[in-house]
Scaffold this motif. Structure first.
Motif, short mmCIF file in Angstrom:
data_model
loop_
_atom_site.label_atom_id
_atom_site.label_comp_id
_atom_site.label_asym_id
_atom_site.label_seq_id
_atom_site.Cartn_x
_atom_site.Cartn_y
_atom_site.Cartn_z
N ILE A 25 55.49 26.55 -3.94
CA ILE A 25 54.53 27.12 -2.92
C ILE A 25 53.43 27.58 -3.49
O ILE A 25 52.24 27.65 -2.93
CB ILE A 25 55.42 28.20 -2.08
CG1 ILE A 25 56.51 27.66 -1.30
CG2 ILE A 25 54.49 28.89 -1.16
CD1 ILE A 25 57.43 28.26 -0.66
N LYS A 26 53.36 28.28 -4.72
CA LYS A 26 52.27 28.96 -5.42
C LYS A 26 51.26 27.95 -5.78
O LYS A 26 51.60 27.05 -6.04
CB LYS A 26 52.74 29.90 -6.65
CG LYS A 26 53.50 31.13 -5.84
CD LYS A 26 53.95 32.09 -7.19
CE LYS A 26 54.49 33.28 -6.63
NZ LYS A 26 54.88 34.29 -7.98
N GLY A 27 49.99 28.49 -5.78
CA GLY A 27 49.12 27.73 -6.43
C GLY A 27 47.59 28.19 -6.23
O GLY A 27 47.55 29.50 -6.03
N ALA A 28 46.50 27.55 -6.71
CA ALA A 28 45.20 28.04 -6.70
C ALA A 28 44.88 28.63 -5.13
O ALA A 28 45.05 27.78 -4.20
CB ALA A 28 44.28 27.27 -7.44
N GLU A 29 44.07 29.64 -5.16
CA GLU A 29 43.19 29.97 -3.76
C GLU A 29 42.71 28.71 -3.53
O GLU A 29 41.99 28.12 -4.03
CB GLU A 29 42.66 31.14 -3.91
CG GLU A 29 41.96 31.72 -2.76
CD GLU A 29 41.41 33.07 -3.01
OE1 GLU A 29 40.90 33.58 -1.81
OE2 GLU A 29 41.36 33.51 -3.99
N GLY A 30 42.80 28.29 -2.07
CA GLY A 30 42.05 27.45 -1.40
C GLY A 30 42.52 26.06 -1.61
O GLY A 30 42.20 25.13 -0.85
N THR A 31 43.58 26.00 -2.18
CA THR A 31 44.27 24.36 -2.39
C THR A 31 45.22 24.37 -1.18
O THR A 31 45.90 25.18 -0.46
CB THR A 31 45.00 24.39 -3.57
OG1 THR A 31 45.96 25.33 -3.71
CG2 THR A 31 44.17 24.53 -4.98
N GLU A 39 56.31 19.36 10.11
CA GLU A 39 55.43 19.65 9.04
C GLU A 39 54.25 20.54 9.30
O GLU A 39 53.45 20.46 10.11
CB GLU A 39 54.65 18.09 8.45
CG GLU A 39 55.98 17.28 7.66
CD GLU A 39 55.18 16.20 6.88
OE1 GLU A 39 53.96 16.13 6.95
OE2 GLU A 39 55.97 15.68 6.08
N VAL A 40 53.98 21.32 8.45
CA VAL A 40 53.09 22.55 8.72
C VAL A 40 52.19 22.76 7.23
O VAL A 40 52.50 23.02 6.40
CB VAL A 40 53.75 23.84 9.06
CG1 VAL A 40 52.84 24.83 9.33
CG2 VAL A 40 54.80 23.80 10.07
N ALA A 41 50.89 22.13 7.56
CA ALA A 41 49.78 22.30 6.44
C ALA A 41 49.32 23.64 6.45
O ALA A 41 48.83 24.03 7.70
CB ALA A 41 48.89 21.18 6.65
N MET A 42 48.81 24.22 5.43
CA MET A 42 48.02 25.29 5.27
C MET A 42 47.27 25.41 4.10
O MET A 42 47.71 24.58 3.06
CB MET A 42 49.06 26.47 5.39
CG MET A 42 49.85 26.79 4.43
SD MET A 42 51.35 27.82 5.07
CE MET A 42 52.42 26.69 6.08
N LYS A 43 46.48 26.11 3.86
CA LYS A 43 45.55 26.41 2.38
C LYS A 43 46.12 27.93 2.05
O LYS A 43 46.23 28.69 2.94
CB LYS A 43 43.98 26.63 2.87
CG LYS A 43 43.25 25.11 3.05
CD LYS A 43 41.88 25.25 2.99
CE LYS A 43 41.42 24.09 3.26
NZ LYS A 43 41.58 22.96 2.23
N ARG A 44 46.29 27.94 0.52
CA ARG A 44 46.84 29.11 0.09
C ARG A 44 45.66 29.86 0.01
O ARG A 44 44.43 29.70 -0.11
CB ARG A 44 47.28 28.68 -1.39
CG ARG A 44 48.39 27.90 -1.42
CD ARG A 44 48.78 27.45 -3.11
NE ARG A 44 49.92 26.89 -3.04
CZ ARG A 44 49.66 25.31 -3.23
NH1 ARG A 44 48.81 24.75 -3.41
NH2 ARG A 44 50.88 24.52 -3.43
N SER A 45 45.74 31.36 0.31
CA SER A 45 44.73 32.37 -0.10
C SER A 45 45.32 33.59 -0.56
O SER A 45 46.52 33.84 -0.65
CB SER A 45 44.44 32.71 1.46
OG SER A 45 45.13 33.16 2.28
#
Length: 477
Positions: free
Chosen positions: A152-158, A174-180
């Motif tokens: 689940i973790k990743g770079a901000e904005g990905t 299916e739920v899409a979102m941007k990491r922040s």
């Protein structure tokens, strides 16, 4: 002792948090041999050459370093890999990058407890009880919580896409979102009115990087709203940075007051003294405030530094139960492989010289909490009938008993008395009749716990603290 020498932060332990100060050292250079000890070098060579279970040399070195820490038989001294050290430091960061959702593991499934307010998860429509099935198309069954979080973790904005199963709708989404970046808030506050007195309640969940600034913001706001006194709630607080404790204590104690001692292996004690807030008027207002501190067995480490400091200096009345009892300080050194060695190098003592390790800080007024208030709120699902056995049944039995239903067992075996209690509960909550512990039953049970815990009247320790504060204010002490 200069405060800049210390960083105290939460230990990743099952029992409680820890206290640390971090020493910046240069990375050591690799030696020609694995060690200067012949038996270690011999074992290293033999394992690489002869062992049927193949491992790499780096793994052997990490195992040896971890083993050396384990020999100390100290749960707070340990070796951390580079990844573990990074996760450890992130635990007290003022913000974390992710989707902003609390996740729990239940019988091998990963269930959303709740999305964080205004987080990517909430904005994308993630709901409590959603079960995470896939992350970016990769199935998560069989994975550990650590492995799930790494997906689940990743770079901000990905971008990240979760496939969740929603039991209420019996379908997958299916739920899409941007990491922040998700701000981590460690302080919360509210005002309670009691017979004409205004009591500010300040809850501190841990002592993170920005906790002291949050504390000042909240207490200033409460003062401006006419607070007559403060209740500091550190129940369940596992620890944190010493500089945060120092600043909070400094806002309540006179400048230069000893709020703890650090004692090294040779028994030499050094005092740690409070420093006043930069805002002098704020400091004066804070020192005039009557203060009560709430603690419980989950209050550990840096929380105990604060309670011991305020109690020994006569600055706060402690209500609750005996605290955890964590009286050692850990020092952390980076190693050349990117990992870190964390060792207990100091004891910390209260201002009166007491070492609370294994004993805890005793409250001035003992108060146990009601059983239902102390139960966690967990998203339990499934279907159980009389004769079944399981942890979820045991949880339901404990909740039903705390709600006043006649339950004779709480060990997870679904017996006849549990059946009658379930039937009564379903009838009282207007659920379909019967004795099934199904999803609708568990949702209603969870709602009752949430409702109960949200009502301050059910918090016996808080009510006792408010009553005590009223008595103090009324008497003019």
């Amino acid at each position: 002792m200069r405060m800049s020498r210390f960083l105290m932060f939460v230990a990743v332990c099952a029992a409680a948090g820890g206290i640390f100060y971090f020493v910046q050292n240069g990375k050591g250079e690799s030696a020609e041999t694995v060690s200067g000890k012949k038996p270690i070098d011999e074992a290293y060579d033999l394992i690489l050459e002869k062992a049927v279970h193949r491992v790499g040399g780096d793994e052997l070195v990490e195992g040896a370093v971890r083993g050396m820490a384990d020999v100390l038989n100290d749960p707070y001294s340990t070796y951390m890999t580079e990844e573990e050290a990074a996760a450890h430091e992130e635990s007290l960061s003022d913000e974390r990058v992710g989707i902003g959702a609390e996740i729990t593991e239940s019988r091998g499934r990963f269930i959303i407890v709740a999305p964080v307010r205004n987080s990517p998860a909430e904005k994308a429509g993630i709901l409590p009880y959603d079960e995470i099935v896939r992350v970016d198309g990769e199935r998560v069954d069989g994975k550990t919580m650590k492995e799930l979080l790494s997906l689940i973790k990743g770079a901000e904005g990905t971008d990240v896409t979760l496939t969740v199963f929603r039991p209420d709708e019996d379908r997958h989404l299916e739920v899409a979102m941007k990491r922040s970046a998700i701000p981590v808030k460690t302080v919360d506050s509210r005002m309670i009115e009691k017979d004409g007195y205004q009591v500010g309640v300040v809850s501190i969940s841990m002592f993170g990087e920005e906790t002291a600034a949050e504390w000042e913001k909240h207490t200033k706001q409460l003062i401006s709203q006419g607070a007559d006194g403060f209740i500091i709630d550190v129940r369940g607080n596992p620890g944190g940075y010493l500089f945060s404790v120092s600043k909070i204590a400094g806002s309540l104690l006179r400048e230069g007051t000893v709020f703890a001692f650090m004692q090294n292996a040779e028994g030499v004690k050094e005092p740690v003294r409070s420093e006043p807030p930069e805002d002098e008027e704020y400091g004066k207002a804070m020192r005039r405030m009557n203060t009560v501190l709430l603690q419980d067995k989950g209050s550990a480490s840096a929380s105990e530094v604060l309670s011991g400091a305020l109690q020994d200096n006569g600055r706060a009345f402690i209500i609750g139960t005996v605290s955890f009892g964590k009286g050692t300080v850990q020092e952390t050194w980076p190693l050349s492989n990117g990992g870190e060695m964390k060792l207990s190098t100091h004891k910390w003592l209260t201002p009166s010289g007491q070492w609370i390790h294994g004993k805890g800080v005793k409250p001035d007024l003992e108060s146990e909490q009601q059983s239902l208030y102390g139960l966690p709120v967990i998203p339990v699902e499934g279907s159980f009938q009389p004769g079944d056995y399981g942890e979820d049944v045991g949880y339901a039995q404990r909740v039903l008993a705390a709600l006043g239903y006649d339950v004779t067992r709480e060990d997870g075996y679904y017996d006849e008395t549990t059946l009658k209690a379930v039937e009564r509960f379903r009838d009282n909550e207007d659920l379909d009749p019967g004795g099934a512990m199904d999803d609708s039953f568990f949702r209603a049970l969870r709602a009752k716990v949430v409702e109960y815990k949200a009502d301050d009247k059910n918090d016996d320790q808080l009510q006792l603290a408010v009553g005590y504060m009223k008595h103090v204010l009324k008497s003019g002490n």
